[in-house]
Write a protein that holds these residues in place. Sequence first.
Motif, PDB file in Angstrom:
ATOM      1  N   ALA A   1       0.823  -1.215   0.000  1.00 38.91           N
ATOM      2  CA  ALA A   1       0.000   0.000   0.000  1.00 38.91           C
ATOM      3  C   ALA A   1       0.854   1.259   0.000  1.00 38.91           C
ATOM      4  CB  ALA A   1      -0.927  -0.002   1.211  1.00 38.91           C
ATOM      5  N   ALA A   2       2.036   1.201   0.616  1.00 44.47           N
ATOM      6  CA  ALA A   2       2.915   2.367   0.660  1.00 44.47           C
ATOM      7  C   ALA A   2       3.410   2.753  -0.728  1.00 44.47           C
ATOM      8  CB  ALA A   2       4.097   2.091   1.586  1.00 44.47           C
ATOM      9  N   TYR A   3       3.387   1.786  -1.667  1.00 47.63           N
ATOM     10  CA  TYR A   3       3.873   2.030  -3.023  1.00 47.63           C
ATOM     11  C   TYR A   3       2.740   2.005  -4.048  1.00 47.63           C
ATOM     12  CZ  TYR A   3       8.428   1.446  -0.884  1.00 47.63           C
ATOM     13  OH  TYR A   3       9.531   1.594  -0.078  1.00 47.63           O
ATOM     14  N   ASP A   4       1.509   1.965  -3.562  1.00 46.21           N
ATOM     15  CA  ASP A   4       0.353   1.961  -4.454  1.00 46.21           C
ATOM     16  C   ASP A   4      -0.836   2.535  -3.694  1.00 46.21           C
ATOM     17  OD1 ASP A   4      -1.139   1.574  -6.721  1.00 46.21           O
ATOM     18  OD2 ASP A   4      -1.421  -0.578  -6.430  1.00 46.21           O
ATOM     19  N   ASP A   5      -0.749   3.823  -3.364  1.00 41.14           N
ATOM     20  CA  ASP A   5      -1.715   4.466  -2.474  1.00 41.14           C
ATOM     21  C   ASP A   5      -3.088   4.611  -3.130  1.00 41.14           C
ATOM     22  OD1 ASP A   5      -1.983   7.601  -3.463  1.00 41.14           O
ATOM     23  OD2 ASP A   5      -0.072   6.684  -3.980  1.00 41.14           O
ATOM     24  N   ALA A   6      -4.088   4.748  -2.275  1.00 36.51           N
ATOM     25  CA  ALA A   6      -5.473   4.818  -2.735  1.00 36.51           C
ATOM     26  C   ALA A   6      -5.757   6.065  -3.560  1.00 36.51           C
ATOM     27  CB  ALA A   6      -6.413   4.766  -1.533  1.00 36.51           C
ATOM     28  N   GLN A   7      -5.025   7.156  -3.319  1.00 32.92           N
ATOM     29  CA  GLN A   7      -5.269   8.396  -4.052  1.00 32.92           C
ATOM     30  C   GLN A   7      -4.599   8.413  -5.431  1.00 32.92           C
ATOM     31  OE1 GLN A   7      -4.740  12.043  -1.681  1.00 32.92           O
ATOM     32  NE2 GLN A   7      -4.602  10.751   0.144  1.00 32.92           N
ATOM     33  N   GLY A   8      -3.726   7.455  -5.690  1.00 28.16           N
ATOM     34  CA  GLY A   8      -3.074   7.385  -6.988  1.00 28.16           C
ATOM     35  C   GLY A   8      -1.887   8.316  -7.160  1.00 28.16           C
ATOM     36  N   VAL A   9      -1.347   8.841  -6.058  1.00 30.54           N
ATOM     37  CA  VAL A   9      -0.205   9.753  -6.166  1.00 30.54           C
ATOM     38  C   VAL A   9       1.038   8.995  -6.623  1.00 30.54           C
ATOM     39  CG1 VAL A   9       1.232  11.449  -4.975  1.00 30.54           C
ATOM     40  CG2 VAL A   9      -1.180  11.199  -4.352  1.00 30.54           C
ATOM     41  N   THR A  10       1.242   7.785  -6.077  1.00 32.72           N
ATOM     42  CA  THR A  10       2.398   6.993  -6.487  1.00 32.72           C
ATOM     43  C   THR A  10       2.288   6.604  -7.962  1.00 32.72           C
ATOM     44  OG1 THR A  10       2.445   6.100  -4.239  1.00 32.72           O
ATOM     45  CG2 THR A  10       3.863   5.054  -5.863  1.00 32.72           C
ATOM     46  N   ALA A  11       1.085   6.303  -8.416  1.00 33.99           N
ATOM     47  CA  ALA A  11       0.889   5.991  -9.834  1.00 33.99           C
ATOM     48  C   ALA A  11       1.285   7.192 -10.699  1.00 33.99           C
ATOM     49  CB  ALA A  11      -0.558   5.601 -10.091  1.00 33.99           C
ATOM     50  N   ALA A  12       0.861   8.382 -10.304  1.00 33.52           N
ATOM     51  CA  ALA A  12       1.219   9.587 -11.054  1.00 33.52           C
ATOM     52  C   ALA A  12       2.725   9.813 -11.039  1.00 33.52           C
ATOM     53  CB  ALA A  12       0.490  10.795 -10.469  1.00 33.52           C
ATOM     54  N   PHE A  13       3.349   9.510  -9.915  1.00 29.68           N
ATOM     55  CA  PHE A  13       4.800   9.643  -9.758  1.00 29.68           C
ATOM     56  C   PHE A  13       5.534   8.728 -10.738  1.00 29.68           C
ATOM     57  CE2 PHE A  13       8.601   8.224  -7.194  1.00 29.68           C
ATOM     58  CZ  PHE A  13       9.293   9.434  -7.218  1.00 29.68           C
ATOM     59  N   ASN A  14       5.096   7.482 -10.840  1.00 28.56           N
ATOM     60  CA  ASN A  14       5.717   6.521 -11.744  1.00 28.56           C
ATOM     61  C   ASN A  14       5.475   6.922 -13.208  1.00 28.56           C
ATOM     62  OD1 ASN A  14       7.133   4.241 -12.489  1.00 28.56           O
ATOM     63  ND2 ASN A  14       5.590   2.784 -11.814  1.00 28.56           N
ATOM     64  N   LEU A  15       4.242   7.277 -13.527  1.00 30.26           N
ATOM     65  CA  LEU A  15       3.894   7.649 -14.903  1.00 30.26           C
ATOM     66  C   LEU A  15       4.577   8.940 -15.347  1.00 30.26           C
ATOM     67  CD1 LEU A  15       0.131   6.710 -14.735  1.00 30.26           C
ATOM     68  CD2 LEU A  15       1.758   5.770 -16.392  1.00 30.26           C
ATOM     69  N   ASN A  16       4.930   9.793 -14.379  1.00 34.85           N
ATOM     70  CA  ASN A  16       5.606  11.032 -14.739  1.00 34.85           C
ATOM     71  C   ASN A  16       6.948  10.783 -15.423  1.00 34.85           C
ATOM     72  OD1 ASN A  16       5.893  14.045 -14.548  1.00 34.85           O
ATOM     73  ND2 ASN A  16       7.656  13.459 -13.284  1.00 34.85           N
ATOM     74  N   LEU A  17       7.525   9.613 -15.205  1.00 34.15           N
ATOM     75  CA  LEU A  17       8.758   9.256 -15.914  1.00 34.15           C
ATOM     76  C   LEU A  17       8.531   9.290 -17.427  1.00 34.15           C
ATOM     77  CD1 LEU A  17      11.663   8.209 -16.032  1.00 34.15           C
ATOM     78  CD2 LEU A  17      10.763   5.897 -15.661  1.00 34.15           C
ATOM     79  N   LEU A  18       7.372   8.787 -17.869  1.00 32.91           N
ATOM     80  CA  LEU A  18       7.065   8.800 -19.302  1.00 32.91           C
ATOM     81  C   LEU A  18       6.834  10.227 -19.807  1.00 32.91           C
ATOM     82  CD1 LEU A  18       4.690   5.711 -19.572  1.00 32.91           C
ATOM     83  CD2 LEU A  18       7.197   5.816 -19.723  1.00 32.91           C
ATOM     84  N   THR A  19       6.221  11.049 -18.977  1.00 30.73           N
ATOM     85  CA  THR A  19       6.044  12.455 -19.345  1.00 30.73           C
ATOM     86  C   THR A  19       7.395  13.122 -19.552  1.00 30.73           C
ATOM     87  OG1 THR A  19       3.960  12.594 -18.113  1.00 30.73           O
ATOM     88  CG2 THR A  19       5.080  14.662 -18.603  1.00 30.73           C
ATOM     89  N   ARG A  20       8.335  12.798 -18.684  1.00 27.50           N
ATOM     90  CA  ARG A  20       9.682  13.370 -18.819  1.00 27.50           C
ATOM     91  C   ARG A  20      10.332  12.911 -20.126  1.00 27.50           C
ATOM     92  NH1 ARG A  20      14.780  13.217 -14.503  1.00 27.50           N
ATOM     93  NH2 ARG A  20      16.120  14.564 -15.772  1.00 27.50           N
ATOM     94  N   LEU A  21      10.182  11.639 -20.470  1.00 27.02           N
ATOM     95  CA  LEU A  21      10.762  11.146 -21.718  1.00 27.02           C
ATOM     96  C   LEU A  21      10.124  11.819 -22.927  1.00 27.02           C
ATOM     97  CD1 LEU A  21      11.186   7.319 -21.010  1.00 27.02           C
ATOM     98  CD2 LEU A  21      12.737   9.217 -20.510  1.00 27.02           C
ATOM     99  N   ASN A  22       8.810  12.043 -22.854  1.00 27.55           N
ATOM    100  CA  ASN A  22       8.137  12.759 -23.941  1.00 27.55           C
ATOM    101  C   ASN A  22       8.735  14.163 -24.123  1.00 27.55           C
ATOM    102  OD1 ASN A  22       6.441  10.622 -24.439  1.00 27.55           O
ATOM    103  ND2 ASN A  22       4.667  11.513 -23.418  1.00 27.55           N
ATOM    104  N   ARG A  23       8.976  14.831 -23.008  1.00 35.03           N
ATOM    105  CA  ARG A  23       9.454  16.214 -23.060  1.00 35.03           C
ATOM    106  C   ARG A  23      10.936  16.301 -23.450  1.00 35.03           C
ATOM    107  NH1 ARG A  23       8.626  17.227 -18.170  1.00 35.03           N
ATOM    108  NH2 ARG A  23      10.756  17.064 -17.381  1.00 35.03           N
ATOM    109  N   GLU A  24      11.763  15.485 -22.825  1.00 39.49           N
ATOM    110  CA  GLU A  24      13.209  15.653 -22.974  1.00 39.49           C
ATOM    111  C   GLU A  24      13.808  14.831 -24.112  1.00 39.49           C
ATOM    112  OE1 GLU A  24      15.374  15.416 -19.299  1.00 39.49           O
ATOM    113  OE2 GLU A  24      13.777  16.427 -18.171  1.00 39.49           O
ATOM    114  N   LEU A  25      13.142  13.748 -24.488  1.00 41.27           N
ATOM    115  CA  LEU A  25      13.680  12.900 -25.558  1.00 41.27           C
ATOM    116  C   LEU A  25      12.761  12.833 -26.776  1.00 41.27           C
ATOM    117  CD1 LEU A  25      15.206   9.879 -23.560  1.00 41.27           C
ATOM    118  CD2 LEU A  25      16.282  12.035 -24.237  1.00 41.27           C
ATOM    119  N   GLN A  26      11.765  13.725 -26.824  1.00 46.77           N
ATOM    120  CA  GLN A  26      10.826  13.787 -27.952  1.00 46.77           C
ATOM    121  C   GLN A  26      10.164  12.423 -28.200  1.00 46.77           C
ATOM    122  OE1 GLN A  26      14.369  14.966 -28.886  1.00 46.77           O
ATOM    123  NE2 GLN A  26      13.612  16.464 -27.404  1.00 46.77           N
ATOM    124  N   ALA A  27       9.759  11.770 -27.107  1.00 47.79           N
ATOM    125  CA  ALA A  27       9.043  10.502 -27.212  1.00 47.79           C
ATOM    126  C   ALA A  27       7.550  10.782 -27.366  1.00 47.79           C
ATOM    127  CB  ALA A  27       9.303   9.648 -25.981  1.00 47.79           C
TER     128      ALA A  27
END
Length: 348
Positions: free
Chosen positions: A229-255
Amino acid sequence: MALSLPDQTTTSQPAFPSESNESEPNNEQRKTNNEELAAHVLAGLTRQPRALSSMYFYDAVGSELFQQIMALPEYYPTRTEFGLLTRHRAAMAAALTSADGQPLHLLELGAGDGLKTKILLRELLAAGTDFTYAPVDISPTAVEGLAESLRTELPTLRVQPLVAEYTAALAGLRGQPGRKAVLFLGSNIGNFPPEARQQFLAALAAQLGPDDRLLFGFDLRKDPRQIRAAYDDAQGVTAAFNLNLLTRLNRELQADFDLAAWEHFADYDPLTGAMRSFLVSRRAQQVRIGALGRSFDFAAWEAIHTENSYKFTLPQIEQLAAAAGLRVLTAFQDEQQWFADVMLAPVP
């Protein structure tokens, strides 16, 4: 929360959540950083199983999201260790201090904002200990910010901030007079895969003499549901944190990752003590990464491994220490025995 490539040879240090407040890089720094990121992504997506390092979680958005994670009711590590340090601060300070009054050189790896460490620093100052504090971080902004806050909050403290990788910081330890002590708080040792973890401890021990000390944080094994639960919280903040990695790749590596086609998945293995996080492709898809000049095919439900966070037992910690030429002096624990800050010393 952080690591190098999961279950692969790591670099000398993982990334650390508390030290992620980076300043805006100049154009030359940005080019170098993007080249390093591109090389990492190419290596991570062309291997099997695919993996990306969570050290790249911490752009400005990722840093803010992790601050939110630390405040979540499910995320116990930060507040548990804070309480543990508060409870045992006098005993910890005494254990760090040499009985013959030698000066103490206190080196902290991945110091970040120093929030928890200040508990110990205040205790050492109150006890009249002759010591110098050397916070180490790869982020100049983090080091400068901590040094500034210490000048304001603890003006009598001797501070030697160091912007460096851990190997460079540790190499200078032997030349320091008196007792040396290394702090590695949080659960960051759990981010190393087992082989790299053992190598790191052994390399650290090799820089220390019999009278020196280490204080390491270990997240202990507990109810598997609580850990997950500490790594998969009910509010989805950890999910957003993990998915933000893909957002960074889109921005910085033109993915062109479509975030709606990916989901966060985290699971805990009570047999190995490994908490692992993944990004899972919800459908068969192809992703173009412009900076690499190539595309990558993902099968439906194929995963990218993004994080390890190992949990430990006290006997396991003793075994890790012994294999690295260290011995456990004291294991300071919270009342619920969820976490331990362990005082170690080189074997004479």
